[in-house]
Design an enzyme around this catalytic site. Structure first.
Site, PDB file in Angstrom:
ATOM      1  CG  LEU A 154     -15.575  -7.516   0.910  1.00 55.79           C
ATOM      2  CD1 LEU A 154     -16.126  -6.520   1.904  1.00 55.79           C
ATOM      3  CD2 LEU A 154     -14.124  -7.798   1.231  1.00 55.79           C
ATOM      4  NE  ARG A 155     -22.948 -10.384   2.239  1.00 61.19           N
ATOM      5  CZ  ARG A 155     -23.713 -11.440   2.531  1.00 61.19           C
ATOM      6  NH1 ARG A 155     -25.005 -11.346   2.477  1.00 61.19           N
ATOM      7  NH2 ARG A 155     -23.169 -12.584   2.894  1.00 61.19           N
TER       8      ARG A 155
ATOM      9  CB  CYS B  87     -19.452  -0.159  -1.990  1.00 59.57           C
ATOM     10  SG  CYS B  87     -17.718  -0.352  -1.641  1.00 59.57           S
TER      11      CYS B  87
ATOM     12  CB  THR C 204     -12.881   2.434  -8.242  1.00 59.57           C
ATOM     13  OG1 THR C 204     -13.757   1.565  -7.505  1.00 59.57           O
ATOM     14  CG2 THR C 204     -11.754   1.617  -8.839  1.00 59.57           C
TER      15      THR C 204
ATOM     16  CG  LEU D  26     -39.430  -7.378  -0.837  1.00 63.77           C
ATOM     17  CD1 LEU D  26     -38.929  -6.717  -2.107  1.00 63.77           C
ATOM     18  CD2 LEU D  26     -40.271  -8.600  -1.194  1.00 63.77           C
TER      19      LEU D  26
ATOM     20  CB  THR E 299     -16.404  -1.959  -7.922  1.00 60.08           C
ATOM     21  OG1 THR E 299     -16.518  -2.934  -6.890  1.00 60.08           O
ATOM     22  CG2 THR E 299     -17.686  -1.912  -8.741  1.00 60.08           C
TER      23      THR E 299
ATOM     24  N   GLY F  86     -37.797   0.527   4.668  1.00 62.44           N
ATOM     25  CA  GLY F  86     -37.153   1.318   5.721  1.00 62.44           C
ATOM     26  C   GLY F  86     -36.421   2.516   5.172  1.00 62.44           C
TER      27      GLY F  86
ATOM     28  CG  ASP G 265      -2.159   0.832   1.070  1.00 60.91           C
ATOM     29  OD1 ASP G 265      -3.257   0.262   0.978  1.00 60.91           O
ATOM     30  OD2 ASP G 265      -2.036   2.083   1.005  1.00 60.91           O
TER      31      ASP G 265
HETATM   32  P1  NAD Z   1     -10.211   1.489   0.628  1.00 60.36           P
HETATM   33  O1  NAD Z   1     -10.268   2.944   0.413  1.00 60.36           O
HETATM   34  O2  NAD Z   1     -10.527   0.929   1.984  1.00 60.36           O
HETATM   35  O3  NAD Z   1      -8.741   0.959   0.261  1.00 60.36           O
HETATM   36  C1  NAD Z   1      -8.019   1.333  -0.881  1.00 60.36           C
HETATM   37  C2  NAD Z   1      -6.545   1.218  -0.532  1.00 60.36           C
HETATM   38  O4  NAD Z   1      -5.766   1.402  -1.727  1.00 60.36           O
HETATM   39  C3  NAD Z   1      -6.054   2.281   0.452  1.00 60.36           C
HETATM   40  O5  NAD Z   1      -5.404   1.653   1.536  1.00 60.36           O
HETATM   41  C4  NAD Z   1      -5.078   3.132  -0.365  1.00 60.36           C
HETATM   42  O6  NAD Z   1      -4.014   3.673   0.394  1.00 60.36           O
HETATM   43  C5  NAD Z   1      -4.586   2.096  -1.361  1.00 60.36           C
HETATM   44  N1  NAD Z   1      -3.924   2.648  -2.564  1.00 60.36           N
HETATM   45  C6  NAD Z   1      -4.283   3.729  -3.316  1.00 60.36           C
HETATM   46  N2  NAD Z   1      -3.406   3.897  -4.316  1.00 60.36           N
HETATM   47  C7  NAD Z   1      -2.484   2.915  -4.219  1.00 60.36           C
HETATM   48  C8  NAD Z   1      -1.335   2.549  -4.970  1.00 60.36           C
HETATM   49  N3  NAD Z   1      -0.963   3.241  -6.039  1.00 60.36           N
HETATM   50  N4  NAD Z   1      -0.610   1.477  -4.568  1.00 60.36           N
HETATM   51  C9  NAD Z   1      -0.976   0.766  -3.491  1.00 60.36           C
HETATM   52  N5  NAD Z   1      -2.064   1.057  -2.732  1.00 60.36           N
HETATM   53  C10 NAD Z   1      -2.813   2.113  -3.086  1.00 60.36           C
HETATM   54  O7  NAD Z   1     -11.146   0.842  -0.480  1.00 60.36           O
HETATM   55  P2  NAD Z   1     -11.978  -0.523  -0.369  1.00 60.36           P
HETATM   56  O8  NAD Z   1     -13.239  -0.312   0.408  1.00 60.36           O
HETATM   57  O9  NAD Z   1     -11.057  -1.625   0.024  1.00 60.36           O
HETATM   58  O10 NAD Z   1     -12.416  -0.710  -1.898  1.00 60.36           O
HETATM   59  C11 NAD Z   1     -11.489  -1.081  -2.903  1.00 60.36           C
HETATM   60  C12 NAD Z   1     -12.264  -1.432  -4.149  1.00 60.36           C
HETATM   61  O11 NAD Z   1     -13.103  -2.572  -3.918  1.00 60.36           O
HETATM   62  C13 NAD Z   1     -13.201  -0.336  -4.643  1.00 60.36           C
HETATM   63  O12 NAD Z   1     -13.275  -0.397  -6.040  1.00 60.36           O
HETATM   64  C14 NAD Z   1     -14.541  -0.733  -4.058  1.00 60.36           C
HETATM   65  O13 NAD Z   1     -15.627  -0.203  -4.792  1.00 60.36           O
HETATM   66  C15 NAD Z   1     -14.465  -2.242  -4.171  1.00 60.36           C
HETATM   67  N6  NAD Z   1     -15.275  -2.979  -3.209  1.00 60.36           N
HETATM   68  C16 NAD Z   1     -15.389  -2.557  -1.921  1.00 60.36           C
HETATM   69  C17 NAD Z   1     -16.183  -3.299  -1.023  1.00 60.36           C
HETATM   70  C18 NAD Z   1     -16.365  -2.836   0.417  1.00 60.36           C
HETATM   71  O14 NAD Z   1     -17.307  -3.291   1.048  1.00 60.36           O
HETATM   72  N7  NAD Z   1     -15.508  -1.988   0.950  1.00 60.36           N
HETATM   73  C19 NAD Z   1     -16.820  -4.466  -1.448  1.00 60.36           C
HETATM   74  C20 NAD Z   1     -16.637  -4.906  -2.759  1.00 60.36           C
HETATM   75  C21 NAD Z   1     -15.863  -4.152  -3.648  1.00 60.36           C
END
Ligand code: NAD
Length: 439
Positions: free
Chosen positions: A151-152, A261, A86, A251, A122, A254, A30
């Site tokens: 994941l949820r 997300c 994203t 369903l 995503t 509320g 990261d």
């Molecule tokens: P998040 O913000 O918690 O984590 C993203 C991480 O990426 C951060 O730690 C950030 O420092 C790191 N990062 C950014 N640029 C970087 C780089 N160049 N090199 C290395 N690390 C870098 O995001 P998240 O909630 O984990 O979501 C990530 C993706 O997964 C998104 O597209 C989101 O829509 C998708 N997603 C999220 C969930 C959820 O419930 N959180 C579920 C399914 C899918």
């Protein structure tokens, strides 16, 4: 197998720990050095059942390590999972792909031949193909695939270890074989595996989110009709959901959905559909969004009616701040949107949440906060039940009636036992249910 996980936020931390839990050797990276230092010590601020134990165990075993160096990641393994954020673009609903692009560009400078870059973030349909061309310009014999994450928050480890399905979008047999090897223990346990082209894989995630959002807004639209007709949406939802072709999940009438997300993803999907000439096909998503937002303002309006048409000088207790139970995440939380509007309209608001108080305070410092349910409800003119934590279902309504000024409750999540509360002297109200109803 050896693999890296790039971006160790919510999805990346869970994926890295679960992959190491399956027996793989994993290096997480990261750009956030503080996060990497904490993870290296087996610590995370994410409150997910089972995650702390799994992280501590896999780090201690040596199968899971962390680093801030992408060059180290590139030389560590041939399979790289990309889990960076994203978010929404600042000036539109479209997804901001700058972090995904940056990772692919940086990796491209260091990759070993034959590398497989697997996106889990995503992304809009077409991203895998675009990134594949970008990577090919930087390095030979590499491939980009997509493996959307489902994941949820609140059950992330369980969802990652026992997924309902695994979807991979690939352009070669080699990539499919590599991903089958990654998920082999799950495939042996019978988890359905869908291998398809990248565009279809990207769309599975968008379509699933959109369907769920539509289901939530559908039943909330029915709540509006029930209000107009004097009918009861909670009974209607149960009876409609008993049809096996429809199903009761999601369903649930509320306050609607929120979080980091769900809303951003289906808005980004609508924006992408517009870009590729399919905007009309998903135009209904804009209505889904409007219905969802309307629940927040309809809840505020009902609360105001219950306090006599004005919040001025009223004390309102708010039960719940997280966007959903089981999470301390308050991003786009419907509960906090309602709490802030009620305060802005003149009420003295005191919020309680079992886990999300610190995060809520950071975003809404002007709201009042109480360390327990009793203190939140002390002398309240109205109690708002906004996030359906299980502990709120366990409240003794008789004991709570003794601390409030008026035993008046708006159950915006329609999940408290109305008969119990009413028999303890409470007046209980909800959107889509007749006043004084019995259900
Ligand atoms: P998040 O913000 O918690 O984590 C993203 C991480 O990426 C951060 O730690 C950030 O420092 C790191 N990062 C950014 N640029 C970087 C780089 N160049 N090199 C290395 N690390 C870098 O995001 P998240 O909630 O984990 O979501 C990530 C993706 O997964 C998104 O597209 C989101 O829509 C998708 N997603 C999220 C969930 C959820 O419930 N959180 C579920 C399914 C899918």
């Amino acid at each position: 197998m050896r693999m890296t996980v790039i971006g160790t936020g919510y999805v990346g931390t869970v994926h890295a720990a679960c992959m190491a839990g399956l027996g793989h050797e994993v290096l997480g990276t990261d750009v956030d050095a503080e996060r990497i230092a904490a993870l290296s010590a087996g610590r995370t601020s994410l409150r997910e059942p089972g995650l702390h134990e799994l992280l501590a165990k896999t780090v201690a075993s040596g199968r899971l390590r962390f680093s801030t160096s992408l060059a180290e990641a590139a030389s560590f393994a041939r399979t790289h999972f990309v889990c960076v954020g994203t978010p929404r673009q600042p000036d539109s609903d479209a997804a901001d792909l700058r972090y995904v692009d940056a990772v692919v560009d940086d990796l491209g400078r260091h990759l070993r031949p034959g590398a497989l870059v697997v996106g889990k973030s995503t992304v809009p349909v077409g991203t895998t193909a675009r990134l594949g061309r970008r990577l090919a310009a930087a390095t030979r014999e590499s491939e980009v695939a997509w493996n959307p994450d489902f994941l949820r928050e609140g059950s992330a480890v369980e969802d990652a270890m026992r997924p309902e399905r695994i979807v991979v979008g690939v352009t070669s047999e080699h990539a499919e074989a590599a991903l089958r090897a990654v998920y082999d223990p799950m495939l042996r346990a019978g988890v359905p595996f869908f291998s398809t082209d990248p565009a279809t894989a990207e769309l599975v995630k968008a379509a699933a989110n959109s369907f769920l959002a539509t289901k939530v807004s559908f039943i909330n639209a029915m709540a509006e009709v029930c209000d107009a007709a004097g009918a009861d949406v909670t009974v209607l939802a149960k009876a409609v959901g008993a049809d096996s072709r429809i199903g009761a999940d999601f369903l649930e009438p509320g306050l609607g959905f929120g979080g980091s997300c769900f809303p951003k993803d289906f808005r980004a999907f609508a924006a992408r559909a517009e870009e590729i000439g399919a905007g009309e096909a998903v135009a209904f998503l804009h209505e889904v969004d409007r219905i969802n937002t309307r629940q927040r303002w309809r809840t505020v309006a009902l609360a105001r009616r219950l306090t006599g048409g004005s919040f001025a000088g009223r004390r309102v207790a708010v039960l719940g701040a997280a966007f959903k139970p089981g999470s301390d995440d308050v991003r786009d939380s419907p509960a906090l949107a309602v709490a802030a509007a009620v305060r802005q309209q003149g009420a003295v608001v005191r919020v309680h949440d079992p886990q999300a108080m610190d995060n809520a305070r950071a975003v809404y410092p002007d709201l009042g906060y109480a360390p327990d349910i009793r203190k939140a409800c002390q002398d309240a003119d109205l109690v708002l039940h906004l996030t359906p934590w299980p502990e709120y279902g366990d409240i003794d309504p008789g004991a709570l009636a003794a601390v409030v000024r008026r035993p008046l409750l708006l159950d915006a999540r329609n999940c408290l036992d109305a008969r119990r509360w009413r028999s303890a002297g409470w007046s209980l109200h909800a959107l889509g249910r007749p006043i004084g109803g019995t259900s």
